[in-house]
Design an enzyme around this catalytic site. Structure first.
Site, PDB file in Angstrom:
ATOM      1  N   ARG A   1      -7.860  -0.485  -6.609  1.00  0.00           N
ATOM      2  CA  ARG A   1      -8.104   0.647  -5.695  1.00  0.00           C
ATOM      3  C   ARG A   1      -8.297   1.909  -6.544  1.00  0.00           C
ATOM      4  NH1 ARG A   1      -4.389   1.271  -0.519  1.00  0.00           N
ATOM      5  NH2 ARG A   1      -6.307   2.235   0.258  1.00  0.00           N
TER       6      ARG A   1
ATOM      7  N   ARG B   1       0.856  -1.193   0.000  1.00  0.00           N
ATOM      8  CA  ARG B   1       0.000   0.000   0.000  1.00  0.00           C
ATOM      9  C   ARG B   1       0.888   1.237   0.000  1.00  0.00           C
ATOM     10  NH1 ARG B   1       2.239   1.966   3.667  1.00  0.00           N
ATOM     11  NH2 ARG B   1       0.701   3.616   3.685  1.00  0.00           N
TER      12      ARG B   1
ATOM     13  N   ASP C   1      -2.270  10.780  -2.138  1.00  0.00           N
ATOM     14  CA  ASP C   1      -2.638   9.765  -3.125  1.00  0.00           C
ATOM     15  C   ASP C   1      -3.008  10.370  -4.466  1.00  0.00           C
ATOM     16  OD1 ASP C   1      -3.082   8.455  -0.383  1.00  0.00           O
ATOM     17  OD2 ASP C   1      -3.045   6.806  -1.820  1.00  0.00           O
TER      18      ASP C   1
HETATM   19  O1  MRU Z   1      -4.647   3.176   2.314  1.00  0.00           O
HETATM   20  P1  MRU Z   1      -3.172   3.379   2.225  1.00  0.00           P
HETATM   21  O2  MRU Z   1      -2.423   2.814   3.381  1.00  0.00           O
HETATM   22  O3  MRU Z   1      -2.611   2.936   0.903  1.00  0.00           O
HETATM   23  O4  MRU Z   1      -2.999   4.966   2.275  1.00  0.00           O
HETATM   24  C1  MRU Z   1      -1.724   5.503   2.123  1.00  0.00           C
HETATM   25  C2  MRU Z   1      -1.678   6.971   2.234  1.00  0.00           C
HETATM   26  O5  MRU Z   1      -2.677   7.638   2.372  1.00  0.00           O
HETATM   27  C3  MRU Z   1      -0.335   7.605   2.031  1.00  0.00           C
HETATM   28  O6  MRU Z   1      -0.210   8.756   2.802  1.00  0.00           O
HETATM   29  C4  MRU Z   1      -0.175   7.966   0.551  1.00  0.00           C
HETATM   30  O7  MRU Z   1      -0.434   6.864  -0.259  1.00  0.00           O
HETATM   31  C5  MRU Z   1       1.170   8.494   0.257  1.00  0.00           C
HETATM   32  S1  MRU Z   1       2.423   7.274   0.325  1.00  0.00           S
HETATM   33  C6  MRU Z   1       3.897   8.009  -0.025  1.00  0.00           C
END
Ligand code: MRU
Length: 390
Positions: free
Chosen positions: A121, A78, A280
């Site tokens: 996702r 993730r 993201d």
């Molecule tokens: O649901 P996740 O754990 O994938 O969410 C991750 C985040 O929100 C991070 O802050 C984002 O992907 C940036 S990673 C460099």
């Protein structure tokens, strides 16, 4: 950017992990927690299973498109850039398994696998960015008349390039972030940083985005005690407590975990000098989607006058999306809120649960967006254009 030799050592003794050495350099540590790579025979993807951290450090191998999709969906891998790298390696791996020698058939199969992985996702734009880049590479090679075996080789190289570029991107983000930390450093006192979720080495190819300034500070000779990182626990999936606190503590950085609803008292008491978060997807106007709770953190920071920086590889900036309102927000399983972390259910059976995985921080709350190409200040659309992010 020149590579700075790493001077720190740290201990893994207190970690329950069986597979890691007890005392390794930071570079060796990064090797052991590498988010995603190909196995040496290139027959599988090799990822660290992040759902098991921090208690168990276990690597797993993925060979089918279903297993790759599941690993992304279940958050075994993730973090926006890490998802992008996984998708790129995933396409290269799946393409290497195609039995056809016909170029047209090969491209058709790749497009099918691309669409399948893209459905894992919806929010992190790096997933689509990496998949599109792999598709373009394939289409171009086909148009140039490349043979299927050569195309397979090329796709593996392209995935490796995406991964290597991500390392360099994180380093650049880290250097810019580090210059901000230097401005805040006062003699004998640590710089206090708050972060949310995990935008660390586990979320990228290496160094992270929000944590990159910290790792760069260490590489520039700061001690772990020159820094103090407050990690928001990050309900409901605890990426801050399980992952960010894990990696920073292993790196010897002074680390504190607090629940998300403690951010206000922390900042009110003057404990935070600066906030770094990952993201993201950033819209054209600078609205930034990141882990649920980020926008609340930004609102609190604005109230207390604490600088709030979003760390974003340029591949996370989605110029085609005008504002945050158009960013699709992933909704996740209710069990993550009601049961997952408890020995018995903590909310009544049958109750409705609201479980969005991300929220959007309004651009007006963001002090700056740190990309590998430079630091962007409002108006963000213009700043992106000036850096050639289009
Ligand atoms: O649901 P996740 O754990 O994938 O969410 C991750 C985040 O929100 C991070 O802050 C984002 O992907 C940036 S990673 C460099």
């Amino acid at each position: 950017m020149p590579s700075v030799p790493c001077m720190m050592h740290f201990s893994l003794e207190r970690n329950k992990a069986k597979e890691m050495d007890t005392s390794v350099s930071v570079d060796e540590f990064f090797e052991q927690v590498i988010t995603v790579k190909m196995t040496p025979d290139k027959k599988a993807l090799d990822i660290i299973d992040q759902t098991l951290l921090p208690g168990t450090v276990k690597r797993i191998q993925l060979t089918s498109r279903e297993a790759i999709w599941e690993a992304i969906k279940r958050l075994q891998v993730r973090g926006a850039p890490a998802i992008g790298c996984t998708a790129a390696y995933g396409i290269a791996l799946l393409a290497s398994q195609y039995q056809t020698g016909d170029t047209e058939e090969f491209v058709k199969k790749l497009k099918e696998d691309k669409a399948y992985l893209a459905s894992s996702r919806p929010t992190a734009v790096n997933l689509f960015w990496a998949l599109n880049r792999m598709e373009r590479t394939c289409e171009q090679a086909a148009a140039e008349g490349m043979s299927v075996p050569d195309m397979k080789e090329l796709l593996t190289e392209e995935a490796q390039k995406i991964r290597d570029e991500d390392v360099a991107i994180s380093r650049n983000i880290g250097e810019i972030g580090f210059s901000l930390l230097k401005e805040l450093k006062k003699d004998g006192k640590p710089v206090n940083i708050e972060t949310h979720c995990n935008a660390g080495t586990l979320a990228t190819a290496k160094y992270g985005t929000a944590t990159a300034p910290v790792y760069m500070a260490l590489e520039h000779g700061w001690a772990g005690s020159d820094l103090h990182v407050y990690c928001d626990e990050t309900r409901p999936l605890l990426q801050g407590a399980r992952l960010t606190a894990f990696e920073l503590q292993q790196a010897g950085v002074t680390t504190t975990v607090q629940c998300d609803n403690m951010a206000s008292i922390l900042q009110q008491n003057g404990k935070v000098d600066i906030i770094f978060v990952g993201c993201d997807r950033v819209a054209r106007n600078g609205d930034a989607a990141n882990k649920i709770g980020t926008s609340g953190l930004a609102i609190i920071a604005k109230h207390y006058g604490i600088p709030f920086y979003v760390c974003a590889p340029s591949s996370t900036i989605d110029i085609a999306t005008p504002t945050g309102a158009e960013i699709p927000i992933e909704m996740r399983d209710p069990d993550e809120v009601t049961e997952m972390w408890y020995s018995e259910r903590m909310a009544p059976e049958g109750v409705d649960v609201f479980n969005p995985a991300f929220d959007v921080t309004d651009h007006s709350l963001i002090t700056g967006i740190i990309t590998e190409k430079g630091l962007c200040k409002a108006p963000f659309e213009q700043a992106f254009r000036e850096l050639g992010i289009e």
